[in-house]
Design a protein around this motif. Structure first.
Motif, PDB file in Angstrom:
ATOM      1  N   GLY A 200      43.098 138.446 -18.329  1.00 30.39           N
ATOM      2  CA  GLY A 200      44.260 137.651 -18.705  1.00 30.39           C
ATOM      3  C   GLY A 200      44.046 136.156 -18.544  1.00 30.39           C
ATOM      4  N   ASP A 201      43.415 135.764 -17.461  1.00 30.69           N
ATOM      5  CA  ASP A 201      43.209 134.333 -17.221  1.00 30.69           C
ATOM      6  C   ASP A 201      42.322 133.713 -18.300  1.00 30.69           C
ATOM      7  OD1 ASP A 201      44.740 134.578 -14.962  1.00 30.69           O
ATOM      8  OD2 ASP A 201      43.054 134.598 -13.561  1.00 30.69           O
ATOM      9  N   ASN A 202      41.279 134.451 -18.709  1.00 29.67           N
ATOM     10  CA  ASN A 202      40.398 133.928 -19.748  1.00 29.67           C
ATOM     11  C   ASN A 202      41.110 133.849 -21.100  1.00 29.67           C
ATOM     12  OD1 ASN A 202      37.585 135.054 -21.633  1.00 29.67           O
ATOM     13  ND2 ASN A 202      37.906 132.990 -20.863  1.00 29.67           N
ATOM     14  N   ALA A 203      41.918 134.855 -21.414  1.00 29.62           N
ATOM     15  CA  ALA A 203      42.686 134.814 -22.660  1.00 29.62           C
ATOM     16  C   ALA A 203      43.653 133.635 -22.665  1.00 29.62           C
ATOM     17  CB  ALA A 203      43.444 136.129 -22.835  1.00 29.62           C
ATOM     18  N   LEU A 204      44.269 133.363 -21.515  1.00 32.45           N
ATOM     19  CA  LEU A 204      45.194 132.238 -21.412  1.00 32.45           C
ATOM     20  C   LEU A 204      44.480 130.904 -21.613  1.00 32.45           C
ATOM     21  CD1 LEU A 204      48.170 131.425 -20.739  1.00 32.45           C
ATOM     22  CD2 LEU A 204      47.406 131.165 -18.364  1.00 32.45           C
ATOM     23  N   GLU A 205      43.250 130.794 -21.139  1.00 30.76           N
ATOM     24  CA  GLU A 205      42.484 129.560 -21.360  1.00 30.76           C
ATOM     25  C   GLU A 205      42.385 129.255 -22.844  1.00 30.76           C
ATOM     26  OE1 GLU A 205      38.655 129.265 -19.412  1.00 30.76           O
ATOM     27  OE2 GLU A 205      39.327 130.657 -17.872  1.00 30.76           O
ATOM     28  N   GLY A 206      42.071 130.272 -23.625  1.00 34.35           N
ATOM     29  CA  GLY A 206      41.927 130.074 -25.059  1.00 34.35           C
ATOM     30  C   GLY A 206      43.227 129.719 -25.740  1.00 34.35           C
ATOM     31  N   SER A 207      44.287 130.440 -25.407  1.00 38.96           N
ATOM     32  CA  SER A 207      45.579 130.173 -26.064  1.00 38.96           C
ATOM     33  C   SER A 207      46.117 128.801 -25.689  1.00 38.96           C
ATOM     34  CB  SER A 207      46.600 131.259 -25.701  1.00 38.96           C
ATOM     35  OG  SER A 207      46.951 131.210 -24.328  1.00 38.96           O
ATOM     36  N   THR A 208      45.923 128.396 -24.443  1.00 40.14           N
ATOM     37  CA  THR A 208      46.412 127.087 -23.995  1.00 40.14           C
ATOM     38  C   THR A 208      45.699 125.954 -24.727  1.00 40.14           C
ATOM     39  OG1 THR A 208      46.943 127.989 -21.802  1.00 40.14           O
ATOM     40  CG2 THR A 208      46.729 125.600 -21.984  1.00 40.14           C
ATOM     41  N   TRP A 209      44.372 126.074 -24.842  1.00 41.17           N
ATOM     42  CA  TRP A 209      43.612 125.036 -25.543  1.00 41.17           C
ATOM     43  C   TRP A 209      44.011 124.969 -27.017  1.00 41.17           C
ATOM     44  CZ3 TRP A 209      40.281 124.312 -29.603  1.00 41.17           C
ATOM     45  CH2 TRP A 209      39.535 123.130 -29.610  1.00 41.17           C
ATOM     46  N   ALA A 210      44.085 126.137 -27.668  1.00 42.98           N
ATOM     47  CA  ALA A 210      44.428 126.162 -29.089  1.00 42.98           C
ATOM     48  C   ALA A 210      45.842 125.653 -29.329  1.00 42.98           C
ATOM     49  CB  ALA A 210      44.272 127.574 -29.633  1.00 42.98           C
ATOM     50  N   VAL A 414      36.426 126.129 -32.483  1.00 43.24           N
ATOM     51  CA  VAL A 414      35.838 126.992 -31.463  1.00 43.24           C
ATOM     52  C   VAL A 414      34.596 126.354 -30.835  1.00 43.24           C
ATOM     53  CG1 VAL A 414      34.464 128.340 -33.129  1.00 43.24           C
ATOM     54  CG2 VAL A 414      35.101 129.347 -30.927  1.00 43.24           C
ATOM     55  N   GLU A 415      33.786 125.669 -31.629  1.00 38.24           N
ATOM     56  CA  GLU A 415      32.604 125.011 -31.063  1.00 38.24           C
ATOM     57  C   GLU A 415      33.013 123.885 -30.108  1.00 38.24           C
ATOM     58  OE1 GLU A 415      29.546 125.685 -31.066  1.00 38.24           O
ATOM     59  OE2 GLU A 415      29.122 127.004 -32.755  1.00 38.24           O
ATOM     60  N   GLU A 416      34.021 123.128 -30.499  1.00 40.17           N
ATOM     61  CA  GLU A 416      34.517 122.055 -29.626  1.00 40.17           C
ATOM     62  C   GLU A 416      35.052 122.631 -28.321  1.00 40.17           C
ATOM     63  OE1 GLU A 416      37.987 118.570 -29.581  1.00 40.17           O
ATOM     64  OE2 GLU A 416      37.648 119.783 -31.383  1.00 40.17           O
ATOM     65  N   TYR A 417      35.766 123.728 -28.433  1.00 41.31           N
ATOM     66  CA  TYR A 417      36.300 124.378 -27.236  1.00 41.31           C
ATOM     67  C   TYR A 417      35.185 124.810 -26.293  1.00 41.31           C
ATOM     68  CZ  TYR A 417      38.067 128.202 -24.343  1.00 41.31           C
ATOM     69  OH  TYR A 417      38.357 129.022 -23.282  1.00 41.31           O
ATOM     70  N   LEU A 418      34.139 125.433 -26.839  1.00 38.98           N
ATOM     71  CA  LEU A 418      33.045 125.896 -26.008  1.00 38.98           C
ATOM     72  C   LEU A 418      32.305 124.739 -25.344  1.00 38.98           C
ATOM     73  CD1 LEU A 418      31.584 128.756 -28.237  1.00 38.98           C
ATOM     74  CD2 LEU A 418      32.957 128.992 -26.156  1.00 38.98           C
ATOM     75  N   GLU A 419      32.169 123.638 -26.059  1.00 42.39           N
ATOM     76  CA  GLU A 419      31.525 122.456 -25.463  1.00 42.39           C
ATOM     77  C   GLU A 419      32.341 121.918 -24.293  1.00 42.39           C
ATOM     78  OE1 GLU A 419      30.899 119.575 -28.498  1.00 42.39           O
ATOM     79  OE2 GLU A 419      29.486 120.824 -29.620  1.00 42.39           O
ATOM     80  N   GLN A 420      33.654 121.881 -24.455  1.00 39.56           N
ATOM     81  CA  GLN A 420      34.495 121.393 -23.360  1.00 39.56           C
ATOM     82  C   GLN A 420      34.491 122.348 -22.183  1.00 39.56           C
ATOM     83  OE1 GLN A 420      38.451 120.240 -24.525  1.00 39.56           O
ATOM     84  NE2 GLN A 420      37.748 118.978 -26.230  1.00 39.56           N
ATOM     85  N   ARG A 421      34.451 123.653 -22.474  1.00 41.02           N
ATOM     86  CA  ARG A 421      34.464 124.645 -21.403  1.00 41.02           C
ATOM     87  C   ARG A 421      33.190 124.582 -20.581  1.00 41.02           C
ATOM     88  NH1 ARG A 421      34.452 130.801 -23.133  1.00 41.02           N
ATOM     89  NH2 ARG A 421      32.224 130.343 -23.236  1.00 41.02           N
ATOM     90  N   SER A 422      32.074 124.258 -21.248  1.00 39.84           N
ATOM     91  CA  SER A 422      30.808 124.213 -20.524  1.00 39.84           C
ATOM     92  C   SER A 422      30.673 122.956 -19.675  1.00 39.84           C
ATOM     93  CB  SER A 422      29.647 124.297 -21.508  1.00 39.84           C
ATOM     94  OG  SER A 422      29.642 123.197 -22.386  1.00 39.84           O
TER      95      SER A 422
END
Length: 422
Positions: A200-210, A414-422
């Motif tokens: 759930g926490d990981n899914a929330l990370e994605g929805s919050t960013w988007a 999605v690529e921008e999101y992954l760059e920020q997450r890393s």
């Protein structure tokens, strides 16, 4: 062990070694790296003999994901039977050792200890929390492991491979889908009901960013796996004025949320991650609401897909298990086994089936396509193997209870999101 026993065993071992050397009957000789070199010239490690490759499955056959576990186990046994009928891999038959942990972390830890020394790899481990508890052991043992879990927290480990997308990548796609097709606009609120923990926490990370990128506000509601009546959560989301809801939980929670929302007049779009849906829900009272309101974001296509590989798998599965339904767990389990098989073949081609070499073979795969979904790139442990998400929806008449709505595609950013997450 006392000194006398150690001395006796050492003497016996030496005598046997001399006898084997003298008779020339040895089928293997010790290699320099701790593996065994067999008569066929292939170096082997734990779980591999001259005629067998043993693979492990730590699964849930009695807990909340028992349906998924059964589908995975049967699908992977189907694959093993097919491979064995063609002569096996590296001239060795595949054997799958199944352990049921009932989605109990402590039982899973015990089950892993029971089989760790006797299997070459794990093409099935159900549960993010289970994998998290085993990470240290898996890495130490160099045990290539394919979780039936898609949390980004499992990335970055050389021996652990999340197949397809991760939960956050899929919820990026879910938010994109809502804004493109369901009339969700800048300034709107969307709810997100999610399990406490990695999923759930990981899914929330994605929805919050988007949501931030789209100018939306996420109203989050964390729940436990034991929460099966979501009346309070639906009431709170309705009061907050949400225009759509994401849910990252189990099938029981999805059915409750959608059923309660429909009954209370909150007939808005609901999107779930793949683990939140099972075709058995279409036999419940919530079925009409699910068909009308629910969409599913998934790393895999529907089992109703026209992909030739999916059609062939479905036909074989129905023949072997005529009394079992064909659901997404069948596809994910079979695909995981197929991918593992390709890794084993490549390792064999390089002359070694040791665990380290199987991982090396796996990480060398940059475009592995089994014909069951999107190609996979396993070269970077820190990134999802795929960034493309399918959108499905429930259908009471369709095989597997779903039909495809959108083919696999990458969500914007999605690529921008992954760059920020890393």
């Amino acid at each position: 062990m006392n000194t006398r026993n150690r001395t006796t065993r050492a003497a016996l071992a030496l005598s046997l070694a001399v006898l084997v050397a003298a008779t020339g009957c040895s089928s293997k000789a010790k290699s320099g790296d701790g593996g065994d070199t067999r008569a066929d010239g292939v170096r082997t490690g734990p779980g591999v003999t001259a005629d067998t490759i043993r693979l492990g499955a730590l699964t849930d056959l009695t807990g909340p994901y028992a349906t998924l576990g059964k589908s995975n186990v049967q699908a992977q046994q189907l694959w093993a039977d097919q491979v064995n009928a063609r002569g096996g891999i590296c001239h060795r038959k595949i054997e799958i050792v199944v352990k049921d942990h009932g989605y109990d972390v402590q039982k899973a830890v015990t089950a892993y200890a029971d089989i760790a020394s006797d299997v070459a790899a794990l093409p099935q481990v159900i549960g993010s929390s289970v994998v998290a508890a085993l990470l240290e052991d898996i890495e130490r043992d160099q045990m290539l492991t394919f979780p039936q879990a898609w949390s980004a927290s499992l990335l970055g480990k050389d021996a652990v491979q999340v197949l397809g997308t991760t939960y956050d990548v899929d919820t990026l796609a879910a938010v994109d889908y809502l804004t493109r097709t369901k009339g969700i606009r800048k300034g709107d609120k969307i709810g997100h009901v999610y399990f406490e923990g990695d999923y759930g926490d990981n899914a929330l990370e994605g929805s919050t960013w988007a949501a931030e990128q789209a100018g939306l506000t996420v109203v989050g509601r964390r729940i436990q796996a034991t929460d099966t009546d979501l009346s309070a959560q639906v009431a709170a989301l309705a009061k907050a004025g949400v225009k759509a809801v994401l849910i990252s939980a189990g099938p029981a929670q999805t059915a409750s949320l959608v059923g309660v929302a429909a009954a209370s007049g909150l007939k808005i779009p609901v999107v779930t991650n793949a683990p939140g849906y099972a075709p058995q829900l279409l036999k419940t009272q919530a079925a009409p609401a699910l068909v009308a309101m629910l969409s599913i974001v998934s790393a895999a296509p529907s089992v109703n897909s026209d992909l030739p590989g999916v059609k062939a798998m479905v036909a074989a599965y129905k023949k072997k298990y005529p009394d079992s339904s064909v659901d997404s767990g069948v596809l994910s389990g079979y695909n995981a086994a197929r991918l593992m098989g390709e890794d084993l073949k490549k390792a064999c081609g390089a002359g070694s089936l040791t665990r380290a070499e199987v991982i090396k073979a796996h990480r060398s795969q940059t475009h592995l396509d089994t014909g069951l979904g999107t190609p996979q790139n396993f070269s970077d442990p820190s990134r999802p193997a795929s960034l493309s998400t399918y959108v499905l929806k429930p259908d009471t008449k369709a095989l597997g209870g779903t039909v495809g709505v959108e083919d696999a595609h990458r969500a914007p950013g999605v690529e921008e999101y992954l760059e920020q997450r890393s």
